[in-house]
Design a protein around this motif. Structure first.
Motif, PDB file in Angstrom:
ATOM      1  N   ASP A 144     106.284  55.226 -50.202  1.00  0.00           N
ATOM      2  CA  ASP A 144     104.958  54.935 -50.744  1.00  0.00           C
ATOM      3  C   ASP A 144     103.943  55.221 -49.644  1.00  0.00           C
ATOM      4  O   ASP A 144     103.985  54.603 -48.577  1.00  0.00           O
ATOM      5  CB  ASP A 144     104.906  53.461 -51.160  1.00  0.00           C
ATOM      6  N   VAL A 145     103.022  56.154 -49.889  1.00  0.00           N
ATOM      7  CA  VAL A 145     102.049  56.530 -48.851  1.00  0.00           C
ATOM      8  C   VAL A 145     100.669  55.934 -49.088  1.00  0.00           C
ATOM      9  O   VAL A 145      99.697  56.334 -48.463  1.00  0.00           O
ATOM     10  CB  VAL A 145     101.961  58.076 -48.693  1.00  0.00           C
ATOM     11  N   ARG A 146     100.589  54.929 -49.972  1.00  0.00           N
ATOM     12  CA  ARG A 146      99.294  54.276 -50.240  1.00  0.00           C
ATOM     13  C   ARG A 146      98.923  53.342 -49.081  1.00  0.00           C
ATOM     14  O   ARG A 146      99.726  53.046 -48.205  1.00  0.00           O
ATOM     15  CB  ARG A 146      99.373  53.466 -51.538  1.00  0.00           C
ATOM     16  N   GLU A 147      97.700  52.867 -49.137  1.00  0.00           N
ATOM     17  CA  GLU A 147      97.212  51.905 -48.146  1.00  0.00           C
ATOM     18  C   GLU A 147      97.800  50.517 -48.436  1.00  0.00           C
ATOM     19  O   GLU A 147      98.157  50.224 -49.584  1.00  0.00           O
ATOM     20  CB  GLU A 147      95.682  51.855 -48.167  1.00  0.00           C
ATOM     21  N   PRO A 148      97.883  49.644 -47.431  1.00  0.00           N
ATOM     22  CA  PRO A 148      98.475  48.316 -47.628  1.00  0.00           C
ATOM     23  C   PRO A 148      97.865  47.510 -48.780  1.00  0.00           C
ATOM     24  O   PRO A 148      98.592  46.831 -49.504  1.00  0.00           O
ATOM     25  CB  PRO A 148      98.247  47.623 -46.289  1.00  0.00           C
ATOM     26  N   GLY A 149      96.569  47.581 -48.982  1.00  0.00           N
ATOM     27  CA  GLY A 149      95.933  46.856 -50.087  1.00  0.00           C
ATOM     28  C   GLY A 149      96.420  47.325 -51.447  1.00  0.00           C
ATOM     29  O   GLY A 149      96.567  46.537 -52.379  1.00  0.00           O
ATOM     30  N   GLU A 150      96.687  48.616 -51.569  1.00  0.00           N
ATOM     31  CA  GLU A 150      97.199  49.162 -52.819  1.00  0.00           C
ATOM     32  C   GLU A 150      98.652  48.757 -53.043  1.00  0.00           C
ATOM     33  O   GLU A 150      99.059  48.459 -54.163  1.00  0.00           O
ATOM     34  CB  GLU A 150      97.109  50.690 -52.814  1.00  0.00           C
ATOM     35  N   VAL A 151      99.413  48.722 -51.971  1.00  0.00           N
ATOM     36  CA  VAL A 151     100.829  48.343 -52.047  1.00  0.00           C
ATOM     37  C   VAL A 151     100.955  46.902 -52.527  1.00  0.00           C
ATOM     38  O   VAL A 151     101.879  46.560 -53.265  1.00  0.00           O
ATOM     39  CB  VAL A 151     101.522  48.549 -50.681  1.00  0.00           C
ATOM     40  N   ALA A 152     100.006  46.051 -52.152  1.00  0.00           N
ATOM     41  CA  ALA A 152     100.026  44.645 -52.559  1.00  0.00           C
ATOM     42  C   ALA A 152      99.909  44.483 -54.074  1.00  0.00           C
ATOM     43  O   ALA A 152     100.341  43.481 -54.626  1.00  0.00           O
ATOM     44  CB  ALA A 152      98.904  43.882 -51.860  1.00  0.00           C
ATOM     45  N   GLN A 153      99.375  45.495 -54.763  1.00  0.00           N
ATOM     46  CA  GLN A 153      99.225  45.433 -56.221  1.00  0.00           C
ATOM     47  C   GLN A 153     100.531  45.722 -56.953  1.00  0.00           C
ATOM     48  O   GLN A 153     100.647  45.450 -58.135  1.00  0.00           O
ATOM     49  CB  GLN A 153      98.155  46.426 -56.669  1.00  0.00           C
TER      50      GLN A 153
END
Length: 153
Positions: free
Chosen positions: A63-72
């Motif tokens: 997953d190459v998203r930002e940490p805030g996006e991963v939290a979703q």
């Protein structure tokens, strides 16, 4: 004196190459590259779903998203390496990579699938990995949005 065939064949070859549209030439090159690869560059939801349910440890989801996006939410079994860190991560020695990201670094021939929110960043990660010689890299172009929509059904 050279025969007609020795003069005509190269001339025909050169002439025919002039009239191949660039887009067609690129398509031909891509088809030649794809035929050498064992799997297509793009991954489908069905492949991801099968991968998750089989628990295949030989394929990594990144997953190459930002940490805030991963939290979703994340695709099960995936690991997180933000796109901003991909180039640096791929250059790290194995032990340092594992210490920093919490999972074993994949080899250049290992299958690794990148995903993000909608497919743009995962495409960039895929391109970078391929440029650095990671021939097993693939891209889930539908990424999180596709996975989330289809997994709910």
């Amino acid at each position: 004196m050279p025969s007609f065939t020795s003069l005509a064949i190269p001339a025909l070859y050169q002439t025919s190459r002039q009239f191949v549209p660039r887009s067609m030439a690129a398509t031909i090159r891509q088809a030649q590259f794809a035929s050498k690869a064992s799997k297509p560059d793009l991954v489908t939801y069905e492949e991801i779903d099968t991968l998750i349910h089989q628990g295949n440890k030989n394929v990594l989801l990144i997953d190459v998203r930002e940490p805030g996006e991963v939290a979703q939410g994340v695709i099960p079994t995936s690991h997180h390496v933000p796109l901003a860190n991909i180039q640096e991560a791929l250059a790290l020695p194995d032990k340092e990579f594992e210490a920093r990201f919490g999972f074993k670094k994949f080899g250049k021939d290992d299958e690794v699938i990148f995903y993000c929110r909608s497919g743009r960043r995962s495409g960039l990660a895929f391109d970078l990995a391929r440029q650095l010689g990671y021939s097993g890299a693939r891209n889930y172009s539908g990424s999180w949005l596709d996975y989330e929509a289809k997994a709910k059904k």
